[in-house]
Design a protein around this motif. Structure first.
Motif, PDB file in Angstrom:
ATOM      1  N   PRO A 192      -6.137   3.585  -0.730  1.00 28.11           N
ATOM      2  CA  PRO A 192      -4.941   3.980  -1.493  1.00 28.11           C
ATOM      3  C   PRO A 192      -3.659   3.623  -0.743  1.00 28.11           C
ATOM      4  O   PRO A 192      -3.644   3.515   0.495  1.00 28.11           O
ATOM      5  CB  PRO A 192      -5.094   5.503  -1.630  1.00 28.11           C
ATOM      6  N   LEU A 193      -2.587   3.466  -1.491  1.00 27.84           N
ATOM      7  CA  LEU A 193      -1.279   3.153  -0.930  1.00 27.84           C
ATOM      8  C   LEU A 193      -0.318   4.323  -1.152  1.00 27.84           C
ATOM      9  O   LEU A 193      -0.458   5.079  -2.108  1.00 27.84           O
ATOM     10  CB  LEU A 193      -0.708   1.894  -1.588  1.00 27.84           C
ATOM     11  N   ALA A 194       0.648   4.426  -0.257  1.00 31.13           N
ATOM     12  CA  ALA A 194       1.701   5.426  -0.398  1.00 31.13           C
ATOM     13  C   ALA A 194       3.016   4.788   0.021  1.00 31.13           C
ATOM     14  O   ALA A 194       3.047   3.899   0.880  1.00 31.13           O
ATOM     15  CB  ALA A 194       1.404   6.652   0.465  1.00 31.13           C
ATOM     16  N   GLU A 195       4.099   5.241  -0.594  1.00 27.51           N
ATOM     17  CA  GLU A 195       5.410   4.685  -0.257  1.00 27.51           C
ATOM     18  C   GLU A 195       5.930   5.305   1.033  1.00 27.51           C
ATOM     19  O   GLU A 195       5.835   6.520   1.236  1.00 27.51           O
ATOM     20  CB  GLU A 195       6.401   4.926  -1.387  1.00 27.51           C
ATOM     21  N   VAL A 196       6.487   4.459   1.901  1.00 24.46           N
ATOM     22  CA  VAL A 196       7.102   4.912   3.151  1.00 24.46           C
ATOM     23  C   VAL A 196       8.487   4.292   3.260  1.00 24.46           C
ATOM     24  O   VAL A 196       8.729   3.196   2.761  1.00 24.46           O
ATOM     25  CB  VAL A 196       6.244   4.535   4.382  1.00 24.46           C
ATOM     26  N   VAL A 197       9.388   5.007   3.921  1.00 25.27           N
ATOM     27  CA  VAL A 197      10.747   4.522   4.143  1.00 25.27           C
ATOM     28  C   VAL A 197      10.997   4.501   5.635  1.00 25.27           C
ATOM     29  O   VAL A 197      10.844   5.522   6.321  1.00 25.27           O
ATOM     30  CB  VAL A 197      11.792   5.404   3.435  1.00 25.27           C
ATOM     31  N   THR A 198      11.366   3.334   6.152  1.00 24.59           N
ATOM     32  CA  THR A 198      11.626   3.183   7.580  1.00 24.59           C
ATOM     33  C   THR A 198      12.937   2.447   7.770  1.00 24.59           C
ATOM     34  O   THR A 198      13.065   1.276   7.392  1.00 24.59           O
ATOM     35  CB  THR A 198      10.494   2.400   8.272  1.00 24.59           C
ATOM     36  N   GLY A 199      13.913   3.126   8.352  1.00 27.24           N
ATOM     37  CA  GLY A 199      15.195   2.473   8.634  1.00 27.24           C
ATOM     38  C   GLY A 199      15.868   1.883   7.415  1.00 27.24           C
ATOM     39  O   GLY A 199      16.482   0.836   7.494  1.00 27.24           O
ATOM     40  N   GLY A 200      15.702   2.531   6.301  1.00 25.93           N
ATOM     41  CA  GLY A 200      16.325   2.028   5.080  1.00 25.93           C
ATOM     42  C   GLY A 200      15.482   1.039   4.305  1.00 25.93           C
ATOM     43  O   GLY A 200      15.824   0.679   3.182  1.00 25.93           O
ATOM     44  N   SER A 201      14.372   0.577   4.897  1.00 27.56           N
ATOM     45  CA  SER A 201      13.467  -0.344   4.208  1.00 27.56           C
ATOM     46  C   SER A 201      12.325   0.446   3.580  1.00 27.56           C
ATOM     47  O   SER A 201      11.821   1.420   4.164  1.00 27.56           O
ATOM     48  CB  SER A 201      12.897  -1.367   5.186  1.00 27.56           C
ATOM     49  N   ARG A 202      11.910   0.021   2.384  1.00 26.21           N
ATOM     50  CA  ARG A 202      10.825   0.689   1.677  1.00 26.21           C
ATOM     51  C   ARG A 202       9.606  -0.213   1.639  1.00 26.21           C
ATOM     52  O   ARG A 202       9.717  -1.439   1.540  1.00 26.21           O
ATOM     53  CB  ARG A 202      11.258   1.058   0.252  1.00 26.21           C
ATOM     54  N   ALA A 203       8.447   0.402   1.724  1.00 27.40           N
ATOM     55  CA  ALA A 203       7.200  -0.355   1.687  1.00 27.40           C
ATOM     56  C   ALA A 203       6.094   0.539   1.157  1.00 27.40           C
ATOM     57  O   ALA A 203       6.226   1.763   1.094  1.00 27.40           O
ATOM     58  CB  ALA A 203       6.846  -0.861   3.090  1.00 27.40           C
ATOM     59  N   LEU A 204       4.998  -0.083   0.771  1.00 33.65           N
ATOM     60  CA  LEU A 204       3.767   0.636   0.472  1.00 33.65           C
ATOM     61  C   LEU A 204       2.809   0.395   1.636  1.00 33.65           C
ATOM     62  O   LEU A 204       2.668  -0.729   2.113  1.00 33.65           O
ATOM     63  CB  LEU A 204       3.143   0.140  -0.839  1.00 33.65           C
ATOM     64  N   ARG A 205       2.156   1.477   2.068  1.00 36.32           N
ATOM     65  CA  ARG A 205       1.294   1.377   3.245  1.00 36.32           C
ATOM     66  C   ARG A 205       0.010   2.159   2.998  1.00 36.32           C
ATOM     67  O   ARG A 205       0.020   3.217   2.363  1.00 36.32           O
ATOM     68  CB  ARG A 205       2.015   1.930   4.468  1.00 36.32           C
ATOM     69  N   CYS A 206      -1.110   1.617   3.501  1.00 33.19           N
ATOM     70  CA  CYS A 206      -2.390   2.300   3.368  1.00 33.19           C
ATOM     71  C   CYS A 206      -2.717   3.034   4.666  1.00 33.19           C
ATOM     72  O   CYS A 206      -2.025   2.847   5.690  1.00 33.19           O
ATOM     73  CB  CYS A 206      -3.486   1.293   3.034  1.00 33.19           C
ATOM     74  N   PRO A 207      -3.741   3.896   4.694  1.00 37.07           N
ATOM     75  CA  PRO A 207      -4.088   4.627   5.921  1.00 37.07           C
ATOM     76  C   PRO A 207      -4.425   3.725   7.106  1.00 37.07           C
ATOM     77  O   PRO A 207      -4.296   4.148   8.261  1.00 37.07           O
ATOM     78  CB  PRO A 207      -5.298   5.464   5.483  1.00 37.07           C
TER      79      PRO A 207
END
Length: 302
Positions: free
Chosen positions: A17-32
């Motif tokens: 599964p994927l989840a949205e993450v925000v790092t330093g103003g950048s957004r991404a989808l990341r898996c475990p």
């Protein structure tokens, strides 16, 4: 990015599964397992792994399609899809009274979505649904991401494994796009429906000879059936026609947005278009097939 759609997305590398993450103003989808996929500032996420065999429709083709569709010339197709979707998802929309119920927000996936206009029409007709636009063309996805508030757009090659969970999709749209029968079967939920739009024999027939366009393959219906054989059973088919009255520039836009754009010399095409008398009458004719999973009965719930 709507969490109700992200919940059905899967990592194209490991299928987690994927989840949205925000790092330093950048957004991404990341898996475990920390495979990460950037969300572009234009709103779509790149879920492509490796190098795509092609880049899809060009910016010029997408611009032409957006102009032509926004003028309402293919609304007959959008309306037919919306009506078929409303019927197919009737059971799901009844669950909207309980937003926590399974299926309360059925997922509509458009495989080869282009600008997302047809998907947007379906979502407008089915207020409970959420949508995912899949395409290989970045210029198309930039527009699809803005097509409707409930649309999520993702870069993916529909010839490969789709970045979706098994049995995640209540309704799958396929409009003038390649069909991956095995993957469509995997992601479609039991009781779900596949809606396939293909050109009928007389689609744009007035322009074919006059402009030297690609003809509709006489074996088109057989090829569609073969691509879905072993996975789907056709439930119904309808043909939708409308006569358009176009200007010469609109004819040029129509040709520029379709497959003939890859095979036609632009200068030669422009010269032939100028010989047409205005207004130009053109027939839109498409076949809409509704399919269920092979082995499923018509009354199976989504």
């Amino acid at each position: 990015m709507p969490s109700r759609v992200v919940a059905w997305l899967r990592c194209p590398v490991c299928q987690d599964p994927l989840a949205e993450v925000v790092t330093g103003g950048s957004r991404a989808l990341r898996c475990p397992r920390r495979h990460s996929f950037d969300i572009a500032r234009q709103g779509y996420v790149n879920l492509l792994t490796g190098r795509a065999p092609h880049s899809g429709d060009t910016a010029e083709m997408v611009s032409a399609r957006a102009d032509f569709l926004s003028a309402g010339h293919y609304d007959v197709i959008s309306a037919a899809l919306a009506d078929a979707a409303d019927t197919a998802l009737a059971a799901d929309t009844a669950l909207a009274a309980d937003p926590t119920a399974p299926g309360a927000h059925p997922l509509v996936v458009d495989a080869g979505a282009g600008t997302g206009r047809h998907l947007a029409a379906v979502l407008a007709a089915v207020p409970a649904a959420v949508g995912l636009a899949l395409d290989i063309s970045k210029p198309a996805l930039r527009r699809a991401a803005r097509a409707h508030p409930r649309v999520t757009a993702a870069l993916a090659d529909t010839w490969q494994r789709l970045p979706l969970a098994d049995a995640s999709t209540a309704l799958l749209l396929n409009v003038f796009a390649p069909r991956n029968g095995a993957e469509f079967r995997r992601v479609l939920a039991p009781g779900g429906r596949l809606l396939v739009v293909t050109p009928a024999a007389d689609h744009l027939t007035e322009l074919v000879a006059a402009l030297g366009l690609l003809r509709v393959d006489p074996a088109k219906a057989d090829r569609v059936a073969a691509s879905l054989a072993g996975h789907f059973t056709e439930e119904s088919t309808t043909v939708h026609r409308q006569e358009l009255t176009l200007s010469r520039p609109e004819v040029a836009t129509l040709v520029g947005m379709g497959p003939s754009a890859w095979h036609t010399d632009p200068a030669g095409l422009a010269a032939r278009v100028e010989t047409l008398g205005e207004p130009v009458r053109v027939t839109v004719a498409v076949r809409l097939g509704t399919y269920r999973l092979q082995g499923a009965s018509p009354g199976d719930p989504p």
